[in-house]
Design an enzyme around this catalytic site. Structure first.
Site, PDB file in Angstrom:
ATOM      1  CG  HIS A   1      -0.900  -8.527   0.561  1.00 40.10           C
ATOM      2  ND1 HIS A   1      -0.544  -7.207   0.470  1.00 40.10           N
ATOM      3  CD2 HIS A   1      -2.230  -8.558   0.318  1.00 40.10           C
ATOM      4  CE1 HIS A   1      -1.606  -6.478   0.195  1.00 40.10           C
ATOM      5  NE2 HIS A   1      -2.643  -7.275   0.088  1.00 40.10           N
TER       6      HIS A   1
ATOM      7  CE1 TYR B   1      -3.031  -3.025   0.334  1.00 38.17           C
ATOM      8  CE2 TYR B   1      -3.582  -2.357   2.554  1.00 38.17           C
ATOM      9  CZ  TYR B   1      -3.741  -3.223   1.499  1.00 38.17           C
ATOM     10  OH  TYR B   1      -4.625  -4.261   1.609  1.00 38.17           O
TER      11      TYR B   1
HETATM   12  N1  LIG Z   1      -5.614  -8.730   1.644  1.00 38.76           N
HETATM   13  C1  LIG Z   1      -5.939  -8.225   0.471  1.00 38.76           C
HETATM   14  O1  LIG Z   1      -5.544  -8.733  -0.592  1.00 38.76           O
HETATM   15  C2  LIG Z   1      -6.829  -7.027   0.413  1.00 38.76           C
HETATM   16  C3  LIG Z   1      -7.474  -6.691  -0.784  1.00 38.76           C
HETATM   17  C4  LIG Z   1      -8.300  -5.572  -0.787  1.00 38.76           C
HETATM   18  C5  LIG Z   1      -8.479  -4.831   0.363  1.00 38.76           C
HETATM   19  N2  LIG Z   1      -7.823  -5.162   1.508  1.00 38.76           N
HETATM   20  C6  LIG Z   1      -7.959  -4.369   2.763  1.00 38.76           C
HETATM   21  O2  LIG Z   1      -9.339  -4.237   3.061  1.00 38.76           O
HETATM   22  C7  LIG Z   1      -9.685  -2.867   3.141  1.00 38.76           C
HETATM   23  C8  LIG Z   1     -11.105  -2.658   2.706  1.00 38.76           C
HETATM   24  O3  LIG Z   1     -11.347  -3.137   1.400  1.00 38.76           O
HETATM   25  P1  LIG Z   1     -11.529  -2.185   0.122  1.00 38.76           P
HETATM   26  O4  LIG Z   1     -10.801  -0.944   0.332  1.00 38.76           O
HETATM   27  O5  LIG Z   1     -11.191  -3.029  -1.049  1.00 38.76           O
HETATM   28  O6  LIG Z   1     -13.102  -1.981   0.036  1.00 38.76           O
HETATM   29  P2  LIG Z   1     -14.284  -1.460   0.992  1.00 38.76           P
HETATM   30  O7  LIG Z   1     -13.800  -1.102   2.322  1.00 38.76           O
HETATM   31  O8  LIG Z   1     -15.392  -2.421   0.851  1.00 38.76           O
HETATM   32  O9  LIG Z   1     -14.774  -0.155   0.211  1.00 38.76           O
HETATM   33  C9  LIG Z   1     -14.103   1.061   0.219  1.00 38.76           C
HETATM   34  C10 LIG Z   1     -14.893   2.016  -0.670  1.00 38.76           C
HETATM   35  O10 LIG Z   1     -16.220   2.114  -0.159  1.00 38.76           O
HETATM   36  C11 LIG Z   1     -16.536   3.461   0.145  1.00 38.76           C
HETATM   37  N3  LIG Z   1     -17.204   3.462   1.454  1.00 38.76           N
HETATM   38  C12 LIG Z   1     -16.654   3.195   2.659  1.00 38.76           C
HETATM   39  N4  LIG Z   1     -17.577   3.300   3.632  1.00 38.76           N
HETATM   40  C13 LIG Z   1     -18.732   3.661   3.036  1.00 38.76           C
HETATM   41  C14 LIG Z   1     -20.034   3.942   3.512  1.00 38.76           C
HETATM   42  N5  LIG Z   1     -20.319   3.876   4.818  1.00 38.76           N
HETATM   43  N6  LIG Z   1     -20.998   4.279   2.615  1.00 38.76           N
HETATM   44  C15 LIG Z   1     -20.697   4.335   1.301  1.00 38.76           C
HETATM   45  N7  LIG Z   1     -19.496   4.092   0.786  1.00 38.76           N
HETATM   46  C16 LIG Z   1     -18.509   3.756   1.648  1.00 38.76           C
HETATM   47  C17 LIG Z   1     -15.218   4.207   0.177  1.00 38.76           C
HETATM   48  O11 LIG Z   1     -15.390   5.488  -0.370  1.00 38.76           O
HETATM   49  P3  LIG Z   1     -15.001   6.834   0.480  1.00 38.76           P
HETATM   50  O12 LIG Z   1     -13.522   6.799   0.638  1.00 38.76           O
HETATM   51  O13 LIG Z   1     -15.483   7.923  -0.402  1.00 38.76           O
HETATM   52  O14 LIG Z   1     -15.741   6.731   1.774  1.00 38.76           O
HETATM   53  C18 LIG Z   1     -14.329   3.379  -0.732  1.00 38.76           C
HETATM   54  O15 LIG Z   1     -14.432   3.821  -2.067  1.00 38.76           O
HETATM   55  C19 LIG Z   1      -8.630  -2.198   2.259  1.00 38.76           C
HETATM   56  O16 LIG Z   1      -8.543  -0.812   2.482  1.00 38.76           O
HETATM   57  C20 LIG Z   1      -7.405  -2.960   2.653  1.00 38.76           C
HETATM   58  O17 LIG Z   1      -6.919  -2.495   3.909  1.00 38.76           O
HETATM   59  C21 LIG Z   1      -7.010  -6.263   1.553  1.00 38.76           C
END
Ligand SMILES: NC(=O)c1ccc[n+]([C@@H]2O[C@H](COP(=O)([O-])OP(=O)(O)OC[C@H]3O[C@@H](n4cnc5c(N)ncnc54)[C@H](OP(=O)(O)O)[C@@H]3O)[C@@H](O)[C@H]2O)c1
Length: 270
Positions: free
Chosen positions: A104, A47
């Site tokens: 990861h 990241y």
């Molecule tokens: N291990 C892995 O391979 C892997 C892969 C992917 C992700 N991850 C981890 O998991 C975390 C979360 O997953 P993600 O970032 O893929 O997706 P997520 O948390 O499901 O979605 C994030 C998105 O949703 C929006 N959002 C967040 N809260 C909201 C709400 N209450 N209402 C409406 N929209 C909302 C955010 O926009 P705004 O910023 O505009 O609020 C952002 O665009 C990552 O940040 C990372 O730390 C790990």
């Protein structure tokens, strides 16, 4: 603070995802999240924000209460490089230790026993308190748990549009916590008619319903947001409960093409 317990390790049920958060915004969001009550922050070498995550955690003044996760790049899983990469992570984070260190992504070119052996050594030396994996399938979980019983979690994509029952059952079998990434389906929970309707009935948003659906099954969630006002929204999911009928209705939203995160290096999913 709600936690999911795995092998004596208490992992706070709601963590902050930080993928895409950068620079001062990242520092500010991490610090704010901890002020609001978050005690679990998810980062990764890939990241490019470990420095800012560490700064935000330190600025909160509550470092000892926070579980900081980072994840090893899949290209750095060979033991010697793994150790170097974790030392670099610790320097960037500028914390006493990593709390939870994950692989990861699996890398079939490096023997899993070598990688896990190096991680266990780092745990024994105190560079990390706990170890776990991410993006592991049932078969990979079987292989990993045959090598060591010390893995505390598997972090995988999980939200109402993707059924992860098989991986969940395997995690339970091995006493590991399941951590859901993309728990609000990258924002797509909002606007879904069923989640919106159920949310209205409880005075909650569709995103909150998506998160509640997961935590009610004993799953840890790490929603990411770049907006301070949503930090609170995503944390505020413990003052309502979904009925069995609502849980079943949400469960039926899972679809074949529900997976969001799929790379050329992904394992063969269950
Ligand atoms: N291990 C892995 O391979 C892997 C892969 C992917 C992700 N991850 C981890 O998991 C975390 C979360 O997953 P993600 O970032 O893929 O997706 P997520 O948390 O499901 O979605 C994030 C998105 O949703 C929006 N959002 C967040 N809260 C909201 C709400 N209450 N209402 C409406 N929209 C909302 C955010 O926009 P705004 O910023 O505009 O609020 C952002 O665009 C990552 O940040 C990372 O730390 C790990």
């Amino acid at each position: 603070m709600q936690v999911v317990e795995a092998k004596g390790f208490r992992l706070p049920t709601v963590g902050l995802g930080t993928w895409t958060l950068r620079g001062r915004d990242c520092v500010r969001l991490v610090e704010q999240a901890i002020r609001i009550g978050y005690r679990h922050i998810d980062s990764a070498q890939m990241y490019g924000n470990e420095r800012e995550v560490g700064e935000g955690v330190r600025a909160s003044g509550l470092r000892s209460e926070v579980v900081v996760t980072t994840k090893i790049e899949p290209s750095r899983l060979a033991p010697r490089d793994l150790v170097r990469s974790v030392e670099e992570s610790l320097q960037r984070l500028a914390l006493d230790a990593i709390d939870l260190l994950l692989i990861h992504w699996p890398n079939p070119r490096v023997p899993l026993a070598d990688t896990l052996g190096a991680m266990l050594k780092l745990k024994r030396e105190g560079l990390t308190r706990q170890i776990g994996v991410s993006n592991f399938t049932v078969a990979l979980l079987e292989a990993a748990n045959a090598i060591t019983p010390e893995l505390v979690c598997n972090q995988v994509e999980c939200h109402p549009f993707l059924n992860q029952d098989k991986v969940m059952a395997a995690c339970r079998r091995y006493g590991m916590a399941m951590v859901a990434y993309s728990p609000v389906a990258r924002g797509n929970a909002s606007g879904d008619a069923v989640l919106e309707r159920i949310g209205r009935a409880h005075g909650k948003s569709a995103a909150q319903v998506s998160l509640r659906y997961l935590v009610q099954q004993g799953i840890v969630v790490i929603p990411r947001t770049s907006r301070v006002e949503r930090l609170k929204e995503n944390f505020d999911i413990f003052d309502f409960a979904l009925s069995e009928a609502e849980m079943n209705e949400i469960r039926a939203l899972a679809r074949r093409n529900g997976r969001i995160v799929d790379w050329t290096w992904s394992p063969e999913w269950d």
